[in-house]
Design an enzyme around this catalytic site. Structure first.
Site, PDB file in Angstrom:
ATOM      1  N   LYS A   1      44.276  41.997  27.578  1.00  0.00           N
ATOM      2  CA  LYS A   1      43.801  43.187  26.873  1.00  0.00           C
ATOM      3  C   LYS A   1      44.490  43.340  25.526  1.00  0.00           C
ATOM      4  CE  LYS A   1      41.511  45.470  30.595  1.00  0.00           C
ATOM      5  NZ  LYS A   1      41.540  46.402  31.707  1.00  0.00           N
TER       6      LYS A   1
ATOM      7  N   ARG B   1      44.404  41.735  38.511  1.00  0.00           N
ATOM      8  CA  ARG B   1      43.127  41.110  38.147  1.00  0.00           C
ATOM      9  C   ARG B   1      43.372  40.334  36.860  1.00  0.00           C
ATOM     10  NH1 ARG B   1      39.171  42.195  34.508  1.00  0.00           N
ATOM     11  NH2 ARG B   1      37.017  41.727  35.095  1.00  0.00           N
TER      12      ARG B   1
HETATM   13  N1  PMM Z   1      39.010  45.642  33.247  1.00  0.00           N
HETATM   14  C1  PMM Z   1      37.858  45.048  32.862  1.00  0.00           C
HETATM   15  C2  PMM Z   1      36.840  44.805  33.781  1.00  0.00           C
HETATM   16  N2  PMM Z   1      36.971  45.154  35.078  1.00  0.00           N
HETATM   17  N3  PMM Z   1      38.249  46.101  36.798  1.00  0.00           N
HETATM   18  C3  PMM Z   1      39.370  46.700  37.208  1.00  0.00           C
HETATM   19  N4  PMM Z   1      39.503  47.068  38.494  1.00  0.00           N
HETATM   20  N5  PMM Z   1      40.406  46.972  36.360  1.00  0.00           N
HETATM   21  C4  PMM Z   1      40.347  46.644  35.042  1.00  0.00           C
HETATM   22  O1  PMM Z   1      41.311  46.925  34.310  1.00  0.00           O
HETATM   23  C5  PMM Z   1      39.158  46.002  34.560  1.00  0.00           C
HETATM   24  C6  PMM Z   1      38.123  45.745  35.491  1.00  0.00           C
HETATM   25  C7  PMM Z   1      37.686  44.640  31.437  1.00  0.00           C
HETATM   26  O2  PMM Z   1      38.301  43.404  31.211  1.00  0.00           O
HETATM   27  P1  PMM Z   1      37.486  42.017  30.957  1.00  0.00           P
HETATM   28  O3  PMM Z   1      36.441  42.326  29.917  1.00  0.00           O
HETATM   29  O4  PMM Z   1      38.550  41.113  30.444  1.00  0.00           O
HETATM   30  O5  PMM Z   1      36.900  41.546  32.232  1.00  0.00           O
END
Ligand code: PMM
Length: 266
Positions: free
Chosen positions: A204, A240
């Protein structure tokens, strides 16, 4: 041991723009690499929730994710479905997904709580104040996120979701600036008494601020892995991440630290 959810984003910009099956093959091959590197679940998502992203129609989202979910579950790989849409969550669980990961914690689609209650699978309830584009505004971010998650858990239980299904997530980067994200990480031990906690810090923007301007995204993987170890030490249930291998190693370091290398007596 802290769980690892390996990120598999099946969005058009994520994979080569070859034919459909080629893309499916790519997705499945990438999932296999994540699994081999030590992911406990593959978190499959078909809609970008990053700042500025446009919402995807649930039918389109399902066209993207369901073939991947099916291929993975048939191969015995545990799958988490990253969606805000109840119909997508239900279809993915019917294909064998065992976690619903909803960045809106069920607030985007009112049917989501019903699907979580009816399917009985684990339900990741992320802290959500109107998405990644909402303006961050907190007097005390840890206390406010904690209270809002607590209220959300209570509401979901009224809908029939069982407490043991619920995993909470502070929602790093979602209507939070870098300072808020670091405060939430520092205060993680104030969230863990509520429910198991998942941390999504991987790659992020706030991590990018530690690096030289315009550093490639991959440079964010080492600090992400460090966050994984520190989150584990603070009692996180799971992380994650995109780079599973780096996080696996970081979690193994924490595990040896925690146990005093109990298995390394030779
Ligand atoms: N962040 C993203 C997508 N899904 N799910 C959870 N549970 N927590 C998060 O912080 C989260 C998520 C966005 O990140 P990406 O675009 O790198 O997938």
């Amino acid at each position: 041991m802290t769980a690892i959810l390996g990120v598999l984003n099946v969005t058009p910009d994520s994979f080569s723009d070859g034919g459909r099956w080629e893309r499916l093959d790519d997705a499945v091959a990438h999932a296999r690499r994540l699994r081999d590197a030590g992911a406990d679940w593959i978190d499959v998502g078909g809609e970008s929730t990053r700042p500025g992203a446009v919402a995807v129609d649930p039918d389109e989202e399902q066209d993207r994710v369901l073939p991947v979910v099916r291929a993975l579950t048939q191969a015995g790989t545990p799958v988490s479905i990253d969606t805000r849409n109840a119909s997508t969550a239900r279809a993915a669980v019917e294909e064998g997904a065992t976690i619903i990961n909803d960045v809106s914690g069920g607030l985007y689609d009112p049917e989501m709580a019903v699907v979580a209650a009816e399917t009985g699978v684990r339900f990741v309830v992320m802290h959500w104040r109107g998405g990644a584009d909402a303006t961050p505004d907190y007097a005390d971010v840890v206390t406010e996120v904690r209270e809002e998650l607590k209220a959300r858990i209570a509401e979901l239980i009224v809908f029939g979701v069982r407490p043991e299904q619920i995993i909470i997530d502070p929602g790093l980067g979602f209507a939070k600036n870098a300072h808020h994200n670091w405060e939430l990480l520092r205060g993680l031990d104030r969230l863990t008494p509520l429910a198991p906690v998942l941390v999504g810090a991987s790659r992020k923007r706030f991590i990018g601020r530690l690096l030289p301007p315009n550093a490639p995204l991959g440079k964010r993987d080492a600090p992400t892995a460090t966050i994984s170890a520190l989150a584990a030490a603070s009692g996180a249930w799971g992380v994650r991440v995109h780079d599973v291998a780096a996080t696996r190693l970081a979690l193994d370091v924490w595990d040896h630290w925690r146990t005093g290398g109990a298995d390394d007596r030779d």
